[in-house]
Design an enzyme around this catalytic site. Sequence first.
Site, mmCIF file in Angstrom:
data_model
loop_
_atom_site.group_PDB
_atom_site.id
_atom_site.type_symbol
_atom_site.label_atom_id
_atom_site.label_comp_id
_atom_site.label_asym_id
_atom_site.label_seq_id
_atom_site.Cartn_x
_atom_site.Cartn_y
_atom_site.Cartn_z
ATOM 1 C CB SER A 107 -0.949 -0.030 1.190
ATOM 2 O OG SER A 107 -0.209 -0.002 2.359
ATOM 3 C CD GLU A 141 0.977 7.626 -11.104
ATOM 4 O OE1 GLU A 141 2.064 7.807 -11.665
ATOM 5 O OE2 GLU A 141 0.436 6.521 -10.979
ATOM 6 C CE LYS A 143 -4.090 5.881 -2.649
ATOM 7 N NZ LYS A 143 -5.379 5.192 -2.498
ATOM 8 C CE LYS A 318 3.136 5.533 -8.418
ATOM 9 N NZ LYS A 318 2.465 4.848 -9.507
ATOM 10 C CB CYS A 436 -17.482 -4.180 31.283
ATOM 11 S SG CYS A 436 -17.643 -5.178 29.802
HETATM 12 S S1 IVH Z 1 1.371 3.016 -6.813
HETATM 13 C C1 IVH Z 1 4.035 -0.088 -4.205
HETATM 14 N N1 IVH Z 1 -0.228 4.606 -8.090
HETATM 15 O O1 IVH Z 1 -3.557 2.909 -3.953
HETATM 16 C C2 IVH Z 1 2.686 0.547 -4.263
HETATM 17 N N2 IVH Z 1 -1.169 3.160 -6.464
HETATM 18 O O2 IVH Z 1 -3.100 3.099 -1.128
HETATM 19 C C3 IVH Z 1 2.462 1.094 -5.588
HETATM 20 N N3 IVH Z 1 -3.584 3.336 -6.260
HETATM 21 O O3 IVH Z 1 -2.743 -0.465 -3.518
HETATM 22 C C4 IVH Z 1 1.141 1.713 -5.735
HETATM 23 N N4 IVH Z 1 -3.870 4.883 -7.800
HETATM 24 O O4 IVH Z 1 -4.391 0.150 -5.371
HETATM 25 C C5 IVH Z 1 -0.130 3.660 -7.150
HETATM 26 N N5 IVH Z 1 -1.533 6.045 -9.329
HETATM 27 C C6 IVH Z 1 -1.434 5.114 -8.404
HETATM 28 C C7 IVH Z 1 -2.549 4.614 -7.720
HETATM 29 C C8 IVH Z 1 -2.372 3.645 -6.748
HETATM 30 C C9 IVH Z 1 -4.476 4.103 -6.925
HETATM 31 C C10 IVH Z 1 -3.938 2.406 -5.201
HETATM 32 C C11 IVH Z 1 -3.317 1.052 -5.291
HETATM 33 C C12 IVH Z 1 -2.611 0.844 -3.991
HETATM 34 C C13 IVH Z 1 -3.310 1.823 -3.112
HETATM 35 C C14 IVH Z 1 -2.441 2.225 -1.960
#
Ligand code: IVH
Length: 717
Positions: A107, A141, A143, A318, A436
């Site tokens: 995540s 980018e 999310k 990133k 409780c």
């Molecule tokens: S990169 C190593 N890029 O967000 C992890 N994740 O909160 C690389 N997600 O499990 C993930 N958009 O399902 C990445 N542009 C994006 C994303 C993205 C949505 C989700 C993905 C990940 C989750 C983490």
Amino acid sequence: MAKKKKAAVRTADEAGHDETPVAELGEAVAAAELARLAEEIARHDARYYLDDAPEISDADYDRLRARNSEIEKQFPALVRSDSPSERVGVTPGSAFGKVAHSVPMLSLGNAFDEADVADFLSSIRRFLGLEAEAPVAVVSEPKIDGLSISLRYQDGELVQAATRGDGREGEDVTANVRTIAAIPNSLTLGDGDPTTIDVRGEIFMERSAFRALNERLGADGGKTFANPRNAAAGSLRQKDPTVTAARPLSFFAYTWGEIERLPAETQFTMIARFGTWGLPTNPLTRVHESVESLIAAYWEIERTRPELDYDIDGVVYKVDRLDWQERLGFRSRAPRWAIAHKFPAEQATTRLLDIDIQVGRTGALTPVAKLEPVTVGGVVVSNATLHNEDEIARKDIRIGDTVTVQRAGDVIPQIVEVLLDKRPTKAEPFVYPLVCPACGSDAVRTRDPKTGREDVVRRCTGGLVCPAQAVERLKHFVSRDAFDIEGLGAKQIATFYADGRVTRPADIFTLEKRNARSSSPLEAEDGWGATSIANLFAAIDARRTIELPRFVYALGIRHVGTSTATLLARHYGSWGALAEALDAAADRDAAAWAHLVDIDGIGEAAADAIVEFYAESHNRRAVEDLLSEVTVDAYEAPATVTSSVTGKTVVFTGTLEQLSRSEAKAQAERLGAKVSGSVSKKTDIVVAGPGAGSKLKKAEELGLQVLSEEDWLALIG
Ligand code: IVH
């Protein structure tokens, strides 16, 4: 699994089924009945496996299947291609096969404000040993609010698709994914492109497609989806790929897992390469050289958010250079080279109907707000956390109040404030219980002996006598990251606890034996069909051997979540070794205690909780009884590298010049070494830089191998 039904025995007739003896059926009637049964059983399967909300008892379900088989036996020529008998043996929750991810699907850490983003960048510079102002290119980018998926392409052909699952193991949804038009079944590869790659990205449903789908489902009298994310998830997890094919799913590729060779040097060019292969990528992806530019991109994306035809919940940043991504690596659950900058939470106004006090497995009393259901950012909310009694008092939250609720991503909704001008005149301040609600024992707030501060959490002192704690511990024991026993969920645990069948973990594993001798066996209970009982016992048996991290986590010790459990497993290797260390660590002056608190990622609170847990005789007995039923596998490090330092314990001391301390540590751990903060007989290598003091001295006294930073780098190659 089995839902208790009031009527002891419901005949198939009462359940609305035709019970004409099979021998008397004509062919046309039989065919019609088979068609109806196929449809009906498929519907119940979906309610059961996908929605986790069965409409009929297992016994009634078994009866439908039995009737289907009987007719098929009599009329073999009428067996349908979608016959339910072709699907016998699909056990609950395992409608799809499992796929182990060769590179875990992780995540992302979160940033909530600009300071968090600045921290993200400075920690990257620190880790890489860069100057405070050194340029670090970063990609931004959106999310996407969907479901992550890993797509394995071999020689350009899609050979497997797997959901994220728990990150280590997902579900095999290849057949369904092949039907998604947005995901190419073959890639247009060029020279130098990898022949094996796990492309990772997000499957989602566009908002317009979601609205159209809901209209269609609603018109057919079916159940609609609450939001595009649920619609995408429900559409992907269909047992029948033709249903997935009919659902308008979209996809963006944004990262990768295993890859045979990298055809690019930066994140941005790699994503561009995805594009040339025919994979959809997000058009809002940009590269930045400064925090200011990053933040500007964030606000720009947030501004266009309402115009996008898909849900997003933030912006992901990133590190662009892939060699830096590689060096930065991962923390336990998220990469160091990426972070999600979340959008501000969405809010709505509703009424507080009641305050429920729930008792957790460690006795914590947690107040939960029961709300008049309200839609917040596309999701219907009817519960919100109230944190603790101080929070209720501070915000002066009263039953009957009109409140603002806020929801951010997957976080539990919260109450932000009370709208005082809407307060009913007779609303009284909330009186927090001092006993409780489950067992009536005193509920107290302890003081930290060191700080003298009162704990914010009020806890039930009932311990073993409190039924709520016992049930919660058992629920935790069978939960997904613990023993994960299929068909034994929270509901069954509560029932089994109430009727005395299961009061402690070991009881789960003796259930079958005791059931065979019982005067009130499960078979006699309504709702338990023979198949479901057999499935349950099989699922329990399948867990008689368990991985060490799951076992440790399942014990339900305070402060011990999955990553702490994994750390303990990695450091001690076997339950025997861990138990021995916990015993020894009961003496806080012992080396075992020092070693435990020294493990990177294990704080003193967790260490205390674990040692205390194991020092309690009833806990120890519960563990021992459990161990006479189950076998705990020794920890196997995920099949990664073996190197010259695998399994060695390393201590870094003094100043390192080429690597930052954290990078050195991460690198050593990646190569399978254990990094410790103190020198002992168990230390294998001490890496000493300039200024090393007492640790170096001790290493020399003990005659340990001492390396300079250069020697170390040469050793690990
Ligand atoms: S990169 C190593 N890029 O967000 C992890 N994740 O909160 C690389 N997600 O499990 C993930 N958009 O399902 C990445 N542009 C994006 C994303 C993205 C949505 C989700 C993905 C990940 C989750 C983490």
